[in-house]
Design an enzyme around this catalytic site. Sequence first.
Site, short mmCIF file in Angstrom:
data_model
loop_
_atom_site.label_atom_id
_atom_site.label_comp_id
_atom_site.label_asym_id
_atom_site.label_seq_id
_atom_site.Cartn_x
_atom_site.Cartn_y
_atom_site.Cartn_z
N GLN A 127 0.85 -1.20 0.00
CA GLN A 127 0.00 0.00 0.00
C GLN A 127 0.88 1.24 0.00
OE1 GLN A 127 -1.95 1.87 3.38
NE2 GLN A 127 -1.66 3.39 1.74
N ASP A 237 -1.71 10.06 -4.09
CA ASP A 237 -0.59 10.26 -3.19
C ASP A 237 0.37 11.27 -3.81
OD1 ASP A 237 1.83 10.00 -1.74
OD2 ASP A 237 1.51 7.88 -1.37
N GLY A 263 -5.41 9.83 -0.85
CA GLY A 263 -4.01 10.18 -0.76
C GLY A 263 -3.14 9.08 -0.18
N HIS A 264 -2.11 9.50 0.54
CA HIS A 264 -1.05 8.60 1.02
C HIS A 264 -1.57 7.57 2.02
CE1 HIS A 264 3.14 7.60 1.62
NE2 HIS A 264 3.11 7.90 2.91
N PHE A 265 -2.36 8.01 3.00
CA PHE A 265 -2.85 7.14 4.06
C PHE A 265 -4.22 6.56 3.66
CE2 PHE A 265 0.35 9.56 6.31
CZ PHE A 265 0.84 8.67 7.25
#
Length: 287
Positions: A127, A237, A263-265
Amino acid sequence: MLSRTLHRHLDVEGVRVFYRESLPERADAPVLLLLHGFPSASHQFRRLIDALGSRYRLIAPDYPGFGRTEAPAGFVHSFDRLADITEGFVRRLGLTRFALYMFDFGGPVGFRLAERHPEWITGLVIQNANAYREGLSDGARDFIALRPDTPGAERTIRDLLTLEGTRGQYETGVPDPAVIDPAGWTLDQHFLDLPGRKEAQVALAFDYRSNLDRYPRWQSYLRDRTPPALITWGADDPFFPAPGARAYLHDLPDAELHLFPTGHFALETHLSEIAPLIAGFLDRIGP
């Protein structure tokens, strides 16, 4: 059913490693080692552990310089050393077969572990953990290019370690930031503000280039070992955009790929979609 989770410490080479471990109903439940990212720690997985921990043994350590893990004075913060401590942690727990969940910094740590002990790895959940140069945004390339002797380089890194910088990593690329629980980035910042933590992060930032040098080795591992893989990725991201997810298919054409508009998380916004995918994946690869 919510899982029962234990919170413990384990001594590894003088490092007091904090970790979370779920207690599944079955003794032979598949094991998933959860490797967190920057600037977070094992607490980023607490909702995933609640969701899946009654069916699977989920184990999430904090690296040295992160969360509640306590490293001795003089500990050298590099990705090789993070992998050393994680390897020692695995040995101390007596794990011999498990799947890896690799997120962000968990990629460099997890791939080093897989290189050293491919026989341990039953599968990969990937991920927003990059292993390809095409998976680096322009901003990520500029950041990785920083060197200790570059004027203003350390200031640039430290600016990312502020509350504004930490919050931005959670919210950038998320269509509706209101779905992000502020507890995540607030707790991250609490740990970042502890004595010595920012120095550890500066050292890791300057060491990040070592991971790019290893990309060909990690790609070779994927081609040679062809581990089962589930790729769940936040497509927006700002550091590791969607091409980094698709690049895995060059070496793992049978991998299962899911891109999410976040996004990233990605777990912060899409846990309800990602958790069932992980459960199905663990069921397929078995204990």
